[in-house]
Write an enzyme that holds these catalytic residues in place. Sequence first.
Site, PDB file in Angstrom:
ATOM      1  N   SER A  17       6.751   4.839  -7.007  1.00  0.00           N
ATOM      2  CA  SER A  17       5.593   5.667  -7.397  1.00  0.00           C
ATOM      3  C   SER A  17       4.715   5.980  -6.182  1.00  0.00           C
ATOM      4  O   SER A  17       4.134   7.066  -6.108  1.00  0.00           O
ATOM      5  CB  SER A  17       4.791   5.007  -8.523  1.00  0.00           C
ATOM      6  OG  SER A  17       4.097   3.881  -8.061  1.00  0.00           O
ATOM      7  N   ASN A  18       4.611   5.054  -5.242  1.00  0.00           N
ATOM      8  CA  ASN A  18       3.846   5.360  -4.020  1.00  0.00           C
ATOM      9  C   ASN A  18       4.540   6.428  -3.184  1.00  0.00           C
ATOM     10  O   ASN A  18       3.885   7.294  -2.605  1.00  0.00           O
ATOM     11  CB  ASN A  18       3.644   4.090  -3.183  1.00  0.00           C
ATOM     12  CG  ASN A  18       2.439   3.306  -3.643  1.00  0.00           C
ATOM     13  OD1 ASN A  18       1.310   3.728  -3.455  1.00  0.00           O
ATOM     14  ND2 ASN A  18       2.695   2.163  -4.278  1.00  0.00           N
ATOM     15  N   ASN A 111       2.665  -0.251   5.796  1.00  0.00           N
ATOM     16  CA  ASN A 111       3.002  -0.894   4.531  1.00  0.00           C
ATOM     17  C   ASN A 111       1.782  -0.836   3.629  1.00  0.00           C
ATOM     18  O   ASN A 111       0.655  -0.773   4.108  1.00  0.00           O
ATOM     19  CB  ASN A 111       3.394  -2.352   4.761  1.00  0.00           C
ATOM     20  CG  ASN A 111       3.789  -3.048   3.465  1.00  0.00           C
ATOM     21  OD1 ASN A 111       4.481  -2.467   2.617  1.00  0.00           O
ATOM     22  ND2 ASN A 111       3.354  -4.285   3.281  1.00  0.00           N
ATOM     23  N   HIS A 113      -0.025  -3.037   0.563  1.00  0.00           N
ATOM     24  CA  HIS A 113      -0.026  -4.345  -0.096  1.00  0.00           C
ATOM     25  C   HIS A 113      -1.055  -4.306  -1.226  1.00  0.00           C
ATOM     26  O   HIS A 113      -2.171  -3.814  -1.017  1.00  0.00           O
ATOM     27  CB  HIS A 113      -0.386  -5.434   0.927  1.00  0.00           C
ATOM     28  CG  HIS A 113      -0.358  -6.803   0.339  1.00  0.00           C
ATOM     29  ND1 HIS A 113       0.821  -7.490   0.138  1.00  0.00           N
ATOM     30  CD2 HIS A 113      -1.353  -7.608  -0.114  1.00  0.00           C
ATOM     31  CE1 HIS A 113       0.547  -8.664  -0.412  1.00  0.00           C
ATOM     32  NE2 HIS A 113      -0.761  -8.758  -0.579  1.00  0.00           N
TER      33      HIS A 113
HETATM   34  C1  GRF Z   1       3.162  -1.554  -4.911  1.00  0.00           C
HETATM   35  O1  GRF Z   1       2.353  -2.333  -5.715  1.00  0.00           O
HETATM   36  C2  GRF Z   1       2.924  -1.873  -3.471  1.00  0.00           C
HETATM   37  O2  GRF Z   1       1.631  -2.312  -3.203  1.00  0.00           O
HETATM   38  C3  GRF Z   1       3.901  -2.980  -3.199  1.00  0.00           C
HETATM   39  O3  GRF Z   1       5.022  -2.676  -3.980  1.00  0.00           O
HETATM   40  C4  GRF Z   1       4.645  -1.870  -5.088  1.00  0.00           C
HETATM   41  C5  GRF Z   1       5.520  -0.661  -5.071  1.00  0.00           C
HETATM   42  O4  GRF Z   1       5.412   0.097  -6.222  1.00  0.00           O
HETATM   43  N1  GRF Z   1       4.187  -3.108  -1.799  1.00  0.00           N
HETATM   44  P1  GRF Z   1       6.105   1.534  -6.297  1.00  0.00           P
HETATM   45  O5  GRF Z   1       7.604   1.328  -6.113  1.00  0.00           O
HETATM   46  O6  GRF Z   1       5.508   2.379  -5.221  1.00  0.00           O
HETATM   47  O7  GRF Z   1       5.778   2.018  -7.677  1.00  0.00           O
END
Ligand code: GRF
Length: 199
Positions: A17-18, A111, A113
């Site tokens: 999703s990010n 990254n 977090h």
């Molecule tokens: C997020 O919560 C990020 O902070 C962590 O992993 C998760 C990834 O979620 N590093 P997505 O795959 O981007 O939905």
Amino acid sequence: MPNTKKRLAVFCSGSGSNFQALFYAIIERALPAEFVLCLSNRPECGAMDFAREQGMETLHLSDKQFGSLDEFAAAMVTALKERHIDYILLAGYMRKVPEAVVRAYADRILNIHPALLPQFGGEGMYGINVHTAVIEAGETESGATVHMVNEEYDKGRIVMQGRVPVLKSDTPEILAARVLECEHTLYPDALEKVLDEHQ
Ligand code: GRF
């Protein structure tokens, strides 16, 4: 006119999703960057599906494909160099980035977090564990941190943080959803800042 867009690789292991938020923000904000590679240790995951849908190159790379970790690291560096990657964005990548890659891309790996580093970081602090620890510690505020990646877990220079409240009624899952929503604007903001700084 030469193409001055920075070439981005995203490393993912999950839903992505990010990655999707970053992908669309780059288009909407007309940032001088483009994703050219989605690399994953899992050939089938939401992030890889999204990349394929966008016609982006995907690369399944796992240490299990190699005889040693050194060979794995060397293959990763070669793959990145061959594609002239400028920046690596980790977005839910559930593996440690090999040191050879960190050295080759010093100050060029980001990254995200899901907590306010330097608290609630380090080994074992991932996924729901982070939000459980935040609630158990009685924090009234949490958030997310975008940082540069160095050899130590969650210890690189902090680029940007976003904050959300922790409510008394929160479960780790509810808090995780609130933090994730914050991540989706924070990560594009942090990428924009880094691109500006490195201009
Ligand atoms: C997020 O919560 C990020 O902070 C962590 O992993 C998760 C990834 O979620 N590093 P997505 O795959 O981007 O939905």
